[in-house]
Design a protein around this motif. Structure first.
Motif, PDB file in Angstrom:
ATOM      1  N   ARG A   1       0.830  -1.202   0.000  1.00 19.68           N
ATOM      2  CA  ARG A   1       0.000   0.000   0.000  1.00 19.68           C
ATOM      3  C   ARG A   1       0.869   1.258   0.000  1.00 19.68           C
ATOM      4  NH1 ARG A   1      -4.603  -0.285  -1.948  1.00 19.68           N
ATOM      5  NH2 ARG A   1      -5.171   1.608  -0.802  1.00 19.68           N
ATOM      6  N   SER A   2       1.976   1.191   0.718  1.00 18.23           N
ATOM      7  CA  SER A   2       2.831   2.363   0.775  1.00 18.23           C
ATOM      8  C   SER A   2       3.467   2.641  -0.590  1.00 18.23           C
ATOM      9  CB  SER A   2       3.854   2.176   1.898  1.00 18.23           C
ATOM     10  OG  SER A   2       5.113   2.641   1.518  1.00 18.23           O
ATOM     11  N   LEU A   3       3.852   1.564  -1.294  1.00 17.12           N
ATOM     12  CA  LEU A   3       4.385   1.739  -2.650  1.00 17.12           C
ATOM     13  C   LEU A   3       3.351   2.410  -3.549  1.00 17.12           C
ATOM     14  CD1 LEU A   3       6.120  -1.703  -3.195  1.00 17.12           C
ATOM     15  CD2 LEU A   3       7.221   0.533  -3.502  1.00 17.12           C
ATOM     16  N   LEU A   4       2.123   1.960  -3.422  1.00 15.16           N
ATOM     17  CA  LEU A   4       1.079   2.513  -4.280  1.00 15.16           C
ATOM     18  C   LEU A   4       0.853   3.993  -3.984  1.00 15.16           C
ATOM     19  CD1 LEU A   4      -1.396  -0.506  -4.094  1.00 15.16           C
ATOM     20  CD2 LEU A   4      -0.038   0.200  -6.081  1.00 15.16           C
ATOM     21  N   ARG A   5       0.920   4.337  -2.713  1.00 16.92           N
ATOM     22  CA  ARG A   5       0.758   5.761  -2.349  1.00 16.92           C
ATOM     23  C   ARG A   5       1.917   6.586  -2.909  1.00 16.92           C
ATOM     24  NH1 ARG A   5      -0.981   3.625   2.513  1.00 16.92           N
ATOM     25  NH2 ARG A   5       1.109   3.831   3.389  1.00 16.92           N
ATOM     26  N   LYS A   6       3.132   6.053  -2.702  1.00 18.13           N
ATOM     27  CA  LYS A   6       4.307   6.790  -3.183  1.00 18.13           C
ATOM     28  C   LYS A   6       4.292   6.936  -4.695  1.00 18.13           C
ATOM     29  CE  LYS A   6       7.562   5.699   0.483  1.00 18.13           C
ATOM     30  NZ  LYS A   6       8.219   4.453   0.862  1.00 18.13           N
ATOM     31  N   GLY A   7       3.810   5.913  -5.379  1.00 12.17           N
ATOM     32  CA  GLY A   7       3.787   5.948  -6.841  1.00 12.17           C
ATOM     33  C   GLY A   7       2.578   6.681  -7.388  1.00 12.17           C
TER      34      GLY A   7
ATOM     35  N   TYR B   1      -0.466   5.775  -7.510  1.00 15.62           N
ATOM     36  CA  TYR B   1      -1.107   4.829  -8.418  1.00 15.62           C
ATOM     37  C   TYR B   1      -2.626   4.940  -8.446  1.00 15.62           C
ATOM     38  CZ  TYR B   1      -2.449   0.520 -10.644  1.00 15.62           C
ATOM     39  OH  TYR B   1      -3.009  -0.387 -11.487  1.00 15.62           O
ATOM     40  N   GLN B   2      -3.181   4.970  -9.625  1.00 12.72           N
ATOM     41  CA  GLN B   2      -4.631   4.911  -9.824  1.00 12.72           C
ATOM     42  C   GLN B   2      -4.940   3.668 -10.649  1.00 12.72           C
ATOM     43  OE1 GLN B   2      -6.931   6.819  -8.572  1.00 12.72           O
ATOM     44  NE2 GLN B   2      -5.503   8.269  -7.637  1.00 12.72           N
ATOM     45  N   PRO B   3      -5.686   2.732 -10.117  1.00 18.31           N
ATOM     46  CA  PRO B   3      -5.937   1.500 -10.877  1.00 18.31           C
ATOM     47  C   PRO B   3      -6.726   1.769 -12.157  1.00 18.31           C
ATOM     48  CG  PRO B   3      -7.219   1.516  -8.840  1.00 18.31           C
ATOM     49  CD  PRO B   3      -6.317   2.698  -8.792  1.00 18.31           C
TER      50      PRO B   3
ATOM     51  N   TRP C   1       8.252  -0.049 -17.376  1.00 20.05           N
ATOM     52  CA  TRP C   1       7.546  -1.031 -16.564  1.00 20.05           C
ATOM     53  C   TRP C   1       6.844  -0.474 -15.339  1.00 20.05           C
ATOM     54  CZ3 TRP C   1       6.162  -5.152 -18.778  1.00 20.05           C
ATOM     55  CH2 TRP C   1       6.974  -5.783 -19.733  1.00 20.05           C
ATOM     56  N   LYS C   2       7.054   0.796 -15.048  1.00 24.28           N
ATOM     57  CA  LYS C   2       6.559   1.306 -13.764  1.00 24.28           C
ATOM     58  C   LYS C   2       5.050   1.040 -13.589  1.00 24.28           C
ATOM     59  CE  LYS C   2       6.104   5.356 -10.868  1.00 24.28           C
ATOM     60  NZ  LYS C   2       6.055   6.825 -10.868  1.00 24.28           N
ATOM     61  N   GLY C   3       4.303   1.352 -14.635  1.00 22.25           N
ATOM     62  CA  GLY C   3       2.849   1.160 -14.563  1.00 22.25           C
ATOM     63  C   GLY C   3       2.477  -0.291 -14.278  1.00 22.25           C
TER      64      GLY C   3
ATOM     65  N   THR D   1       1.616  -4.697  -7.994  1.00  9.77           N
ATOM     66  CA  THR D   1       1.601  -4.397  -6.558  1.00  9.77           C
ATOM     67  C   THR D   1       0.171  -4.210  -6.057  1.00  9.77           C
ATOM     68  OG1 THR D   1       3.717  -3.282  -6.844  1.00  9.77           O
ATOM     69  CG2 THR D   1       2.519  -2.817  -4.813  1.00  9.77           C
ATOM     70  N   PHE D   2      -0.611  -3.533  -6.885  1.00 11.00           N
ATOM     71  CA  PHE D   2      -2.014  -3.307  -6.530  1.00 11.00           C
ATOM     72  C   PHE D   2      -2.759  -4.645  -6.422  1.00 11.00           C
ATOM     73  CE2 PHE D   2      -6.437  -2.372  -7.971  1.00 11.00           C
ATOM     74  CZ  PHE D   2      -6.812  -1.596  -6.880  1.00 11.00           C
ATOM     75  N   ALA D   3      -2.548  -5.507  -7.404  1.00  9.89           N
ATOM     76  CA  ALA D   3      -3.219  -6.813  -7.393  1.00  9.89           C
ATOM     77  C   ALA D   3      -2.803  -7.618  -6.159  1.00  9.89           C
ATOM     78  CB  ALA D   3      -2.893  -7.582  -8.670  1.00  9.89           C
ATOM     79  N   VAL D   4      -1.518  -7.560  -5.843  1.00 11.82           N
ATOM     80  CA  VAL D   4      -1.034  -8.284  -4.660  1.00 11.82           C
ATOM     81  C   VAL D   4      -1.718  -7.743  -3.403  1.00 11.82           C
ATOM     82  CG1 VAL D   4       0.987  -8.620  -3.162  1.00 11.82           C
ATOM     83  CG2 VAL D   4       1.196  -8.952  -5.642  1.00 11.82           C
ATOM     84  N   SER D   5      -1.840  -6.422  -3.334  1.00  9.34           N
ATOM     85  CA  SER D   5      -2.448  -5.841  -2.131  1.00  9.34           C
ATOM     86  C   SER D   5      -3.898  -6.302  -1.994  1.00  9.34           C
ATOM     87  CB  SER D   5      -2.339  -4.311  -2.148  1.00  9.34           C
ATOM     88  OG  SER D   5      -3.271  -3.757  -3.060  1.00  9.34           O
ATOM     89  N   ILE D   6      -4.595  -6.381  -3.097  1.00 10.00           N
ATOM     90  CA  ILE D   6      -5.999  -6.820  -3.049  1.00 10.00           C
ATOM     91  C   ILE D   6      -6.107  -8.256  -2.552  1.00 10.00           C
ATOM     92  CG2 ILE D   6      -7.936  -7.509  -4.520  1.00 10.00           C
ATOM     93  CD1 ILE D   6      -7.511  -5.016  -6.098  1.00 10.00           C
TER      94      ILE D   6
END
Ligand code: ARG
Length: 563
Positions: A459-465, A467-469, A533-535, A541-546
């Protein structure tokens, strides 16, 4: 797409005439070594049916599959057909699916229209909530969450042990030595102390035993004084249990315990009599079960008192008539397996065809240094104290590592309680488990906090990045991500296996595996690095978090966003 299902479907096109889809699916193997492909199909069974050399069959199948979509390489090695999946296509499909379905990923409708009754927790009032009851609670809770994910309607029942001769003794003891004040302050401890004192004093005073018997008789006959005290003990005990349930996040649809069936047992006795199933044995009424190689089931004692088994018979019939269950599950320790065998046998003899839908989901004990944790002699270990201690330890960890964290108390609760729950569920329920708070709370290894921590990291990676799914943007993945993708794909199958085997430990092991795969990926990849590859990496990462969050939820564990 589900990887294995797709491969099975492709094989079905070729071999459907000779093997049904179920067989094909179950023959597919996951090779231990990556050089043997992502999936493999052994051709021995087909060889038997077709009376042809398996290597030839594998070769032909390989030729046929070569051009099918979704495979990078198809190879026959001896009797095996090995396939290497097109990682880009497969990864995109899986990630897109998770992104679209979010926490519904892994849902199914197998149970639609069907009801599962879950008899779980079921502690005895006026007694401490034991670690055995904790096991029943967390296993039952997880199994019911898994059942709901598969479309079943569940009815969670707390079949409280709230009736029996012990309440006569307790009333007698309370009348002699009890204090309202103390019971209110510390219900279980006080009532237990009274109960123990009763037994100590009764050893030299047979009159006391008699008093206990009389009080129970009064209770059974519904005398106001006795009944009021019993009701009060029950309510106070439940209030104490409620604090534990709140920490665990568990609730029930019914807390009809044994007492609820007092007026429903005569009917059972009548049916047994009418079917001539009752026989007399030393003054007691029993159902003979010798043809099942079981000891007789005791229905009525010589003094006319009914028993645990009689109440369970009434409860089983009541549940069938009230909830129309397709499955009735009892999550109870394996020391009661004889009781449940007898229960099923008597129901069968009574002519209820649904006796087969009753399932005793049994489990082993929790041990401390290899010994059973006893509540009767010596020190009482209160579950609530254990949970509070786990929470305190979790809080200390937070103060050390992340003192600036918002909402420390609730994170500490999630982590502390989650650690205890996970420790229980990661072991196969049949195993005895060793109780160790330090082990449970470790942030490395197969622990709840490890998985929670991995989730928080994602989740922290997603915030830092930032990220919007966006599902439509998912496009393949880097090579290093492949083991993670395969884990993600396995989630729905793991849920089904856990359900079919009444085994939440499959799910607990799975979330650890997924967390490990992701952490390995994280260690070797700069997820947030700008570039092509960032996206995709963030999508992964998002899928893993879910999936981690949903997997933990199905175990009854909350995943904090930060810890
Ligand atoms: N109260 C019982 C005990 O603590 C467990 C009850 C389990 N459920 C049942 N329907 N028998 O041993």
């Amino acid at each position: 797409m589900k990887i294995k299902e797709q491969f099975a479907a492709d094989l079905q096109k070729q071999f459907g005439e000779h093997l049904d889809s179920h067989n094909i699916y179950h023959l597919i193997e996951v090779p231990k070594q990556q050089e043997h492909g992502d999936l493999a199909f052994p051709c021995y069974t087909l060889s038997g049916k077709l009376r042809r050399n398996p290597a030839l069959i594998a070769q032909e199948a390989a030729n046929q599959l070569e051009d099918a979509a979704g495979y990078e390489k198809v190879e026959a090695v001896g009797a095996y057909l090995n396939v290497f999946l097109n990682k880009q296509l497969t990864a995109s499909a899986i990630l897109a699916r998770i992104m679209e379905e979010k926490n519904n990923y892994g849902n199914s409708q197998v149970g639609q229209g069907d009801v599962v009754v879950m008899d779980m927790s079921s502690p005895n009032i006026a007694k401490p909530f034991s670690l055995g009851h904790l096991r029943s609670t967390v296993i039952g809770h997880s199994l019911s969450l898994i059942a709901e994910k598969r479309g079943y309607k569940t009815v969670r029942i707390n079949h409280l042990g709230d009736w029996g001769t012990q309440f006569g003794k307790l009333i007698a003891a309370y009348k002699k030595w009890g204090s309202e004040e103390k019971v209110k302050q510390n219900t279980i401890q006080e009532l237990l102390a009274l109960y123990i004192r009763f037994h100590e004093e009764a050893e030299h005073s047979p009159a006391l035993e008699e008093e206990g018997r009389l009080w129970f008789k009064q209770l059974e006959e519904g005398h106001a004084d006795a009944l009021a005290l019993w009701k009060w003990f029950r309510a106070e005990s439940l209030q104490e249990f409620e604090r534990i349930y709140k920490l665990l996040g568990v609730s029930f649809d019914s807390d009809n315990g044994e007492a609820f069936f007092n007026d429903k047992m005569q009917r059972i006795v009548d049916i047994l009599e009418e079917k001539q199933l009752l026989t007399e044995s030393e003054g007691a009424m029993v159902v003979d079960l010798s043809e099942d190689d079981l000891p007789p089931c005791l229905i009525k004692k010589s003094d006319g008192a009914t028993l645990y088994a009689t109440r369970d018979l009434a409860a089983a019939v009541y549940r069938k008539e009230t909830y129309h269950f397709g499955n009735s599950v009892y999550v109870v320790g394996n020391e009661q397996s004889l009781h449940f065998q007898q229960l099923k046998a008597v129901l069968r003899k009574m002519g209820y065809s649904w006796w087969e839908d009753i399932r005793h989901v049994s489990f082993g004990m929790i041990l401390k240094e290899g010994k059973k944790m006893s509540t009767r002699k010596g020190k009482v270990i209160l579950l609530e104290d254990i949970l509070q201690e786990a929470i305190e330890l979790a809080k200390t960890n937070i103060e050390e590592k992340n003192p600036g964290l918002a909402d420390k108390q609730s994170v500490a609760e999630n982590v502390g309680v989650g650690a205890v729950v996970f420790h229980d569920l990661k072991n196969h329920r049949h195993n005895d488990i060793e109780f160790s708070l330090e082990d449970m709370l470790r942030v490395e290894g197969e622990t709840g906090p490890y998985v929670q921590y991995t989730f928080a990291r994602a989740r922290s990676l997603l915030r830092k990045g930032g990220y919007q799914p966006a599902a439509e943007e998912v496009n393949g993945c880097d090579r290093e991500a492949w083991p993670v993708v395969k884990q993600l794909d396995a989630f729905p199958a793991v849920i089904n296996r856990a359900a079919e085997q009444d085994d939440p430990s499959q799910l607990a092991k799975y979330v650890v595996d997924l967390a490990q795969a992701f952490n390995k990926y994280y260690a070797g990849t700069r997820i947030l690095e700008e570039g092509k590859w960032k996206g995709q990496r963030l999508a992964l990462t998002f899928a893993v978090s879910i999936v981690l969050k949903e997997g933990l939820r199905l175990l009854g564990i909350h995943a904090p966003e930060e810890m």
